[in-house]
Write a protein that holds these residues in place. Structure first.
Motif, mmCIF file in Angstrom:
data_model
loop_
_atom_site.group_PDB
_atom_site.id
_atom_site.type_symbol
_atom_site.label_atom_id
_atom_site.label_comp_id
_atom_site.label_asym_id
_atom_site.label_seq_id
_atom_site.Cartn_x
_atom_site.Cartn_y
_atom_site.Cartn_z
ATOM 1 N N PHE A 226 -4.698 -3.506 -4.024
ATOM 2 C CA PHE A 226 -3.526 -4.236 -3.937
ATOM 3 C C PHE A 226 -3.399 -4.578 -2.666
ATOM 4 C CE2 PHE A 226 0.996 -4.656 -3.792
ATOM 5 C CZ PHE A 226 0.995 -5.983 -4.289
ATOM 6 N N ASN A 271 2.492 -0.911 -5.457
ATOM 7 C CA ASN A 271 1.919 -1.570 -6.612
ATOM 8 C C ASN A 271 2.527 -0.693 -7.813
ATOM 9 O OD1 ASN A 271 0.602 -2.846 -8.609
ATOM 10 N ND2 ASN A 271 -1.512 -2.126 -7.791
ATOM 11 N N THR A 304 4.922 -5.416 -6.875
ATOM 12 C CA THR A 304 4.598 -5.897 -8.029
ATOM 13 C C THR A 304 5.764 -5.864 -9.115
ATOM 14 O OG1 THR A 304 3.607 -3.513 -8.789
ATOM 15 C CG2 THR A 304 2.004 -5.235 -7.730
#
Length: 343
Positions: A226, A271, A304
């Motif tokens: 990520f 993330n 996220t």
């Protein structure tokens, strides 16, 4: 459906899809020069993961077609002015430049590149879906929903086929106001990308898929992947000297870099599951790091998930730009962050 190899042979077929330059960023992040418009031969080679010689050979064979789509070589005073405007230090006496349209043209001509093949497949898939999407007569849509979708699709068509080409023409002929025109064009392209992303997401939801392909791809990433993904997005948006820091010594900063106009950038990445919210403690830690340990002109917190109300309040007070799940997915799908543009 037409096989992707057909694009290699048919100039007419290639010319029919050259406006879909957004496909480039959907396959892989395309880094641009600081002018936000062009890439060099080396950058084209890096994108398609081939050597410079392969690109130069392709230009020799298809120069007329590429020039029709914006390819050009700068030299003399024109090159000097361009170097000064973009901060390029190279002593080269000539510089080949490719706008996004020419890069897409290369993708449809380059045989020995898996990235180019993926661009062709994605391009034809999108065209096929747009032209042959069946109408489900068993699905009931309200008149308002049908009208909204029709308006969105019409807007997307107008933006891509009329407004953006008009801005391109104005930029080519304007000297004094070219920067303002580039920014306006980026705003228009962002609207177009967000509309396309919205359509794809709605289709996925109607098909019973909980999220679109971009969201699913991000969800499957490890935290290290990520961070690399966000770093690639920064490079695509013109940032330079982008570095993903080692976890043991990051001191609350995951990525550092510089915008195209030289401002320092500090990024924190989280993330986590979409049901999770970034707490205020994480925001306070990043705010301190971005202001004292590693002072930055642009501080981005990319997650996220979403941000708690208290975390968002701290971000607003500290001048931190938050990028939550929905904006992250749109960014990954091709939309560009306004905070990274030249000040």
């Amino acid at each position: 459906m037409i096989n992707e190899s057909a694009l290699l042979e048919s100039k007419a077929l290639r010319s029919g899809v050259l406006e879909r330059t957004d496909v480039l960023d959907r396959v892989k992040a395309l880094s641009l020069l600081p002018d936000g418009m062009h890439v060099t031969t080396a950058m084209v080679g890096a994108y398609f993961e081939v050597g410079v010689k392969a690109i130069e050979s392709l230009v020799v064979d298809h120069r007329e077609e590429l020039e029709a789509n914006g390819y050009r070589v700068l030299a003399g005073t024109e090159l000097t002015s361009f170097k000064e405007a973009c901060g390029i230090q190279s002593r080269t006496r000539a510089l080949a430049l490719y706008p996004r349209r020419a890069v897409l043209n290369v993708a449809m001509l380059l045989r020995d590149s898996e990235v180019a093949r993926q661009v062709r497949v994605y391009l034809l898939d999108m065209e096929y879906m747009a032209r042959t999407q069946p109408v489900d007569n068993n699905t009931v849509h309200s008149p308002a929903e049908d009208l909204d979708e029709h308006i969105d699709r019409r807007l997307t068509h107008i933006l891509s086929k009329t407004v953006v080409p008009l801005f391109n023409a104005l930029i080519e002929t304007s000297g004094e106001h070219s920067r303002e025109l580039v920014e306006l064009r980026e705003d228009v392209e962002n609207v177009e990308r967000r509309l396309c992303w919205h359509h794809e997401r709605m289709r996925a939801l109607e098909a019973g898929t909980p999220t679109d392909a971009v969201g699913a791809s991000i969800k499957a990433m490890t935290w290290q992947a990520f961070e690399r993904h966000v770093a690639d997005l920064l490079r695509r948006d013109g940032c330079t000297q982008v570095v993903v820091r080692q976890a043991r010594s990051d001191r609350g900063i995951d990525i550092t870099g510089h915008t195209a106009d030289g401002r320092t950038v500090a990024v924190q990445c989280k993330n986590r599951d979409a049901r999770w919210s970034v707490p205020s403690a994480d925001m306070q830690k990043f705010a301190g790091a971005a202001r004292t340990i590693h002072p930055a002109d642009v501080a981005l917190f990319v997650a996220t998930s979403h941000f708690s109300s208290e975390a968002q309040a701290i971000a607003d007070l500290s001048g931190i730009i938050t990028v939550a799940r929905d904006e992250l997915e749109a960014w990954s799908a091709g939309a560009r962050l306004k905070a990274l543009r030249s000040a």
